[in-house]
Design a protein around this motif. Structure first.
Motif, mmCIF file in Angstrom:
data_model
loop_
_atom_site.group_PDB
_atom_site.id
_atom_site.type_symbol
_atom_site.label_atom_id
_atom_site.label_comp_id
_atom_site.label_asym_id
_atom_site.label_seq_id
_atom_site.Cartn_x
_atom_site.Cartn_y
_atom_site.Cartn_z
ATOM 1 N N ARG A 145 63.292 46.944 -90.075
ATOM 2 C CA ARG A 145 63.633 48.161 -90.914
ATOM 3 C C ARG A 145 65.181 48.135 -91.264
ATOM 4 O O ARG A 145 65.936 47.394 -90.901
ATOM 5 N N SER A 146 65.396 49.199 -91.866
ATOM 6 C CA SER A 146 66.758 49.229 -92.444
ATOM 7 C C SER A 146 67.708 49.277 -91.380
ATOM 8 O O SER A 146 68.810 48.825 -91.408
ATOM 9 N N ARG A 147 67.311 50.184 -90.187
ATOM 10 C CA ARG A 147 68.292 50.407 -89.175
ATOM 11 C C ARG A 147 67.744 49.847 -87.759
ATOM 12 O O ARG A 147 68.493 49.859 -86.885
ATOM 13 N N ILE A 160 71.226 47.483 -91.341
ATOM 14 C CA ILE A 160 71.406 46.280 -91.135
ATOM 15 C C ILE A 160 71.492 45.464 -92.567
ATOM 16 O O ILE A 160 70.953 45.791 -93.383
ATOM 17 N N PRO A 161 72.669 44.560 -92.672
ATOM 18 C CA PRO A 161 72.417 43.936 -93.857
ATOM 19 C C PRO A 161 71.313 43.355 -94.526
ATOM 20 O O PRO A 161 70.707 43.080 -93.618
ATOM 21 N N GLU A 162 71.011 43.656 -95.933
ATOM 22 C CA GLU A 162 69.674 43.277 -96.372
ATOM 23 C C GLU A 162 69.407 41.561 -96.256
ATOM 24 O O GLU A 162 68.446 41.258 -95.850
ATOM 25 N N ASP A 163 70.522 40.437 -96.044
ATOM 26 C CA ASP A 163 70.021 39.517 -95.967
ATOM 27 C C ASP A 163 69.730 39.301 -94.557
ATOM 28 O O ASP A 163 68.637 38.306 -94.645
ATOM 29 N N GLU A 173 77.103 35.753 -84.681
ATOM 30 C CA GLU A 173 77.373 36.075 -86.114
ATOM 31 C C GLU A 173 77.082 37.354 -86.323
ATOM 32 O O GLU A 173 77.482 38.046 -87.373
ATOM 33 N N VAL A 174 76.071 38.185 -85.662
ATOM 34 C CA VAL A 174 75.692 39.361 -85.844
ATOM 35 C C VAL A 174 76.973 40.468 -85.824
ATOM 36 O O VAL A 174 77.366 41.069 -86.533
ATOM 37 N N ARG A 180 68.178 41.331 -92.472
ATOM 38 C CA ARG A 180 66.912 42.065 -92.424
ATOM 39 C C ARG A 180 65.840 41.312 -92.919
ATOM 40 O O ARG A 180 64.692 40.918 -92.357
ATOM 41 N N ALA A 181 66.061 40.429 -94.183
ATOM 42 C CA ALA A 181 65.302 39.923 -94.919
ATOM 43 C C ALA A 181 64.749 38.514 -93.982
ATOM 44 O O ALA A 181 63.755 38.349 -93.636
ATOM 45 N N LEU A 182 65.759 37.978 -93.227
ATOM 46 C CA LEU A 182 65.485 36.796 -92.726
ATOM 47 C C LEU A 182 64.779 37.102 -91.081
ATOM 48 O O LEU A 182 63.696 36.606 -90.819
ATOM 49 N N LEU A 183 65.163 38.374 -90.522
ATOM 50 C CA LEU A 183 64.325 38.727 -89.429
ATOM 51 C C LEU A 183 62.914 39.141 -89.789
ATOM 52 O O LEU A 183 62.024 38.760 -88.926
ATOM 53 N N ALA A 184 62.762 39.658 -90.962
ATOM 54 C CA ALA A 184 61.360 40.284 -91.416
ATOM 55 C C ALA A 184 60.385 39.048 -91.568
ATOM 56 O O ALA A 184 59.414 38.895 -91.240
#
Length: 133
Positions: free
Chosen positions: A83-85, A119-122, A46-47, A124-128
């Motif tokens: 993080r963002s990237r 990284i798309p925000e959704d 999916e990534v 990144r939030a899931l991984l965080a």
């Protein structure tokens, strides 16, 4: 969140002394990352379908004990930082309660032309969230 993956040391993964070769640990880490991402509902396919890759930039392994042919191991994998990237994953290889190895990998997000990307925000939030204890 930690994913737990059972691994059995295969004969082909050992050296002449019957010890798991140091080069198999990064392969096991990749198995753990894939399992963790599927557990989080985000298979790596999916990534890539969303247009980016997570390229490896750093790999560290600390070997504590020898893993031997036919040992049953448990690999624990978790997100340490999102993080963002960039993403950092942590790994612990266990034989029962005994720590065999520790590791970390760092990854940078790139687009399909291998340029750094956010990284798309959704995602990144899931991984965080998955990285929380």
């Amino acid at each position: 969140m930690k994913s737990r993956t059972e691994l059995r040391v295969r004969y082909a993964e050992t050296d002449a002394m019957g010890v798991a070769h140091h080069a198999v640990y990064p392969v096991w880490f990749e198995v753990g990352r894939g399992d963790l991402m599927r557990t989080l509902g985000l298979p790596y396919t999916e990534v890539e379908a969303r247009g980016f890759y997570l390229m490896l930039t750093d790999l560290q392994v600390g070997y504590r004990r020898a893993a031997r042919y036919d040992d049953l191991l448990t690999l624990e994998t978790q997100v340490l930082e999102a993080r963002s990237r960039t993403l950092t994953f942590g790994y612990q290889v266990l034989r029962g309660e005994e720590r065999v190895a520790l590791g970390e990998t760092r990854h940078i997000a790139t687009d399909q032309h291998y340029r750094p990307a956010s990284i798309p925000e959704d995602i990144r939030a899931l991984l965080a969230a998955g990285g929380q204890p």
